[in-house]
Write a protein that holds these residues in place. Structure first.
Motif, PDB file in Angstrom:
ATOM      1  N   ALA A   1       0.841  -1.202   0.000  1.00 64.01           N
ATOM      2  CA  ALA A   1       0.000   0.000   0.000  1.00 64.01           C
ATOM      3  C   ALA A   1       0.877   1.253   0.000  1.00 64.01           C
ATOM      4  CB  ALA A   1      -0.933  -0.012   1.213  1.00 64.01           C
ATOM      5  N   GLU A   2       1.962   1.213   0.792  1.00 60.13           N
ATOM      6  CA  GLU A   2       2.874   2.363   0.821  1.00 60.13           C
ATOM      7  C   GLU A   2       3.549   2.551  -0.532  1.00 60.13           C
ATOM      8  OE1 GLU A   2       3.290   4.622   3.225  1.00 60.13           O
ATOM      9  OE2 GLU A   2       1.745   3.585   4.367  1.00 60.13           O
ATOM     10  N   TYR A   3       3.994   1.443  -1.135  1.00 61.51           N
ATOM     11  CA  TYR A   3       4.587   1.548  -2.463  1.00 61.51           C
ATOM     12  C   TYR A   3       3.564   2.058  -3.469  1.00 61.51           C
ATOM     13  CZ  TYR A   3       9.110  -0.751  -1.827  1.00 61.51           C
ATOM     14  OH  TYR A   3      10.390  -1.048  -1.482  1.00 61.51           O
ATOM     15  N   GLY A   4       2.305   1.604  -3.308  1.00 63.93           N
ATOM     16  CA  GLY A   4       1.252   2.047  -4.217  1.00 63.93           C
ATOM     17  C   GLY A   4       1.115   3.559  -4.209  1.00 63.93           C
ATOM     18  N   TYR A   5       1.220   4.131  -3.014  1.00 63.71           N
ATOM     19  CA  TYR A   5       1.153   5.588  -2.904  1.00 63.71           C
ATOM     20  C   TYR A   5       2.331   6.221  -3.646  1.00 63.71           C
ATOM     21  CZ  TYR A   5       1.276  10.272  -0.955  1.00 63.71           C
ATOM     22  OH  TYR A   5       1.324  11.629  -0.806  1.00 63.71           O
ATOM     23  N   GLY A   6       3.532   5.685  -3.419  1.00 64.72           N
ATOM     24  CA  GLY A   6       4.714   6.219  -4.101  1.00 64.72           C
ATOM     25  C   GLY A   6       4.614   6.049  -5.608  1.00 64.72           C
TER      26      GLY A   6
ATOM     27  N   CYS B   1       5.174   0.206 -11.945  1.00 66.35           N
ATOM     28  CA  CYS B   1       5.829   0.468 -10.668  1.00 66.35           C
ATOM     29  C   CYS B   1       5.256  -0.440  -9.583  1.00 66.35           C
ATOM     30  CB  CYS B   1       5.648   1.945 -10.302  1.00 66.35           C
ATOM     31  SG  CYS B   1       6.371   2.413  -8.712  1.00 66.35           S
ATOM     32  N   GLU B   2       3.931  -0.572  -9.535  1.00 66.87           N
ATOM     33  CA  GLU B   2       3.306  -1.428  -8.530  1.00 66.87           C
ATOM     34  C   GLU B   2       3.687  -2.884  -8.727  1.00 66.87           C
ATOM     35  OE1 GLU B   2      -0.889  -0.887  -8.045  1.00 66.87           O
ATOM     36  OE2 GLU B   2      -0.605   0.979  -6.933  1.00 66.87           O
ATOM     37  N   ASN B   3       3.799  -3.325  -9.968  1.00 69.98           N
ATOM     38  CA  ASN B   3       4.210  -4.709 -10.234  1.00 69.98           C
ATOM     39  C   ASN B   3       5.616  -4.956  -9.713  1.00 69.98           C
ATOM     40  OD1 ASN B   3       1.797  -5.435 -11.425  1.00 69.98           O
ATOM     41  ND2 ASN B   3       2.495  -4.947 -13.497  1.00 69.98           N
ATOM     42  N   TYR B   4       6.522  -4.014  -9.933  1.00 74.82           N
ATOM     43  CA  TYR B   4       7.880  -4.142  -9.410  1.00 74.82           C
ATOM     44  C   TYR B   4       7.870  -4.176  -7.886  1.00 74.82           C
ATOM     45  CZ  TYR B   4       9.896  -3.109 -14.015  1.00 74.82           C
ATOM     46  OH  TYR B   4      10.260  -3.142 -15.325  1.00 74.82           O
ATOM     47  N   ALA B   5       7.085  -3.298  -7.280  1.00 72.17           N
ATOM     48  CA  ALA B   5       7.013  -3.240  -5.821  1.00 72.17           C
ATOM     49  C   ALA B   5       6.432  -4.529  -5.255  1.00 72.17           C
ATOM     50  CB  ALA B   5       6.177  -2.032  -5.384  1.00 72.17           C
ATOM     51  N   ASP B   6       5.392  -5.050  -5.879  1.00 72.02           N
ATOM     52  CA  ASP B   6       4.788  -6.308  -5.422  1.00 72.02           C
ATOM     53  C   ASP B   6       5.803  -7.450  -5.488  1.00 72.02           C
ATOM     54  OD1 ASP B   6       2.381  -5.034  -4.974  1.00 72.02           O
ATOM     55  OD2 ASP B   6       1.421  -5.795  -6.803  1.00 72.02           O
ATOM     56  N   ALA B   7       6.539  -7.524  -6.586  1.00 75.71           N
ATOM     57  CA  ALA B   7       7.530  -8.588  -6.735  1.00 75.71           C
ATOM     58  C   ALA B   7       8.643  -8.449  -5.699  1.00 75.71           C
ATOM     59  CB  ALA B   7       8.116  -8.564  -8.155  1.00 75.71           C
TER      60      ALA B   7
ATOM     61  N   ASP C   1      19.250  -3.827  -6.381  1.00 81.63           N
ATOM     62  CA  ASP C   1      18.772  -4.276  -7.694  1.00 81.63           C
ATOM     63  C   ASP C   1      17.320  -3.863  -7.916  1.00 81.63           C
ATOM     64  OD1 ASP C   1      21.238  -5.399  -8.180  1.00 81.63           O
ATOM     65  OD2 ASP C   1      20.590  -7.480  -7.846  1.00 81.63           O
ATOM     66  N   GLU C   2      16.513  -4.004  -6.885  1.00 82.74           N
ATOM     67  CA  GLU C   2      15.107  -3.625  -6.998  1.00 82.74           C
ATOM     68  C   GLU C   2      14.953  -2.109  -7.139  1.00 82.74           C
ATOM     69  OE1 GLU C   2      12.602  -5.649  -7.560  1.00 82.74           O
ATOM     70  OE2 GLU C   2      13.962  -7.356  -7.411  1.00 82.74           O
ATOM     71  N   VAL C   3      15.816  -1.352  -6.470  1.00 87.42           N
ATOM     72  CA  VAL C   3      15.798   0.107  -6.628  1.00 87.42           C
ATOM     73  C   VAL C   3      16.085   0.454  -8.085  1.00 87.42           C
ATOM     74  CG1 VAL C   3      17.094   2.224  -6.109  1.00 87.42           C
ATOM     75  CG2 VAL C   3      16.367   0.714  -4.256  1.00 87.42           C
ATOM     76  N   ASP C   4      17.092  -0.189  -8.657  1.00 84.94           N
ATOM     77  CA  ASP C   4      17.424   0.069 -10.063  1.00 84.94           C
ATOM     78  C   ASP C   4      16.222  -0.188 -10.965  1.00 84.94           C
ATOM     79  OD1 ASP C   4      19.983   0.697  -9.294  1.00 84.94           O
ATOM     80  OD2 ASP C   4      20.872  -1.193  -9.977  1.00 84.94           O
ATOM     81  N   ILE C   5      15.536  -1.294 -10.732  1.00 80.26           N
ATOM     82  CA  ILE C   5      14.381  -1.644 -11.559  1.00 80.26           C
ATOM     83  C   ILE C   5      13.245  -0.644 -11.338  1.00 80.26           C
ATOM     84  CG2 ILE C   5      12.566  -3.381 -11.882  1.00 80.26           C
ATOM     85  CD1 ILE C   5      14.755  -5.501 -11.249  1.00 80.26           C
ATOM     86  N   THR C   6      12.982  -0.332 -10.069  1.00 80.35           N
ATOM     87  CA  THR C   6      11.891   0.589  -9.753  1.00 80.35           C
ATOM     88  C   THR C   6      12.156   1.975 -10.316  1.00 80.35           C
ATOM     89  OG1 THR C   6      11.439  -0.664  -7.738  1.00 80.35           O
ATOM     90  CG2 THR C   6      10.506   1.536  -7.876  1.00 80.35           C
ATOM     91  N   CYS C   7      13.398   2.418 -10.287  1.00 82.51           N
ATOM     92  CA  CYS C   7      13.732   3.762 -10.770  1.00 82.51           C
ATOM     93  C   CYS C   7      13.583   3.904 -12.279  1.00 82.51           C
ATOM     94  CB  CYS C   7      15.147   4.151 -10.332  1.00 82.51           C
ATOM     95  SG  CYS C   7      15.242   4.575  -8.579  1.00 82.51           S
TER      96      CYS C   7
END
Length: 150
Positions: free
Chosen positions: A10-15, A26-32, A95-101
């Motif tokens: 939910a927090e990632y969803g807001y971001g 973005c949400e798909n990356y955060a969920d994974a 690695d996840e930051v790189d993908i999310t960014c």
């Protein structure tokens, strides 16, 4: 999603709402990402033996049991400390930051640089756990007998 990861998602969803047309990506990356972290944490706790835990809380009989709440506390702390201070966790996060960014398009480099600075600081704090033993933590929580000074 599990209870713990849903709050984080939910927090990632807001971001992710700030990424406009890349919101779903973005949400798909955060969920994974959160699923991966929670799966690793569950893997640590899956190592606890159900029967030993049952005996520990006196729900099951076992005359040979010598496990104490102190030992469970110490083992749990050490498992969590090992998980949090592992270099592999920091690598996964970066690695996840790189993908999310990627969602930030032309600002990707700035995003990666700034978030990685924060990640480095967080892991510096986490590594202070290296100097704290499970025995210290569990004694402070009054789950272990304190050693006599005299």
């Amino acid at each position: 999603a599990e209870y713990g990861s849903s709050g984080i998602n939910a927090e990632y969803g807001y971001g992710c709402s700030f990424t406009m047309f890349l919101h779903a990506q973005c949400e798909n990356y955060a969920d994974a990402f959160t699923a991966s972290l929670f799966d690793q944490a569950r893997g640590v706790f899956d190592n606890f033996d159900d029967h030993e835990t049952c005996v520990l809380f006196n729900f099951c009989a076992n005359n040979a049991n010598t496990t104490t709440i102190c030992k469970v506390c110490e083992d749990g702390y050490e498992a969590v400390r090992e998980f949090l201070t592992a270099d592999s966790l920091k690598t996964i996060v970066k690695d996840e930051v790189d993908i999310t960014c990627i969602a930030f398009g032309p600002l990707r480099r700035v995003c990666v640089a700034e978030v990685n600075k924060i990640v480095d600081e967080v892991f510096k704090v986490i590594h202070t756990m290296d100097s704290i033993s499970g025995q210290q933590v569990c004694s402070t929580l009054h789950l272990c007998k304190k050693t006599q000074l005299f």
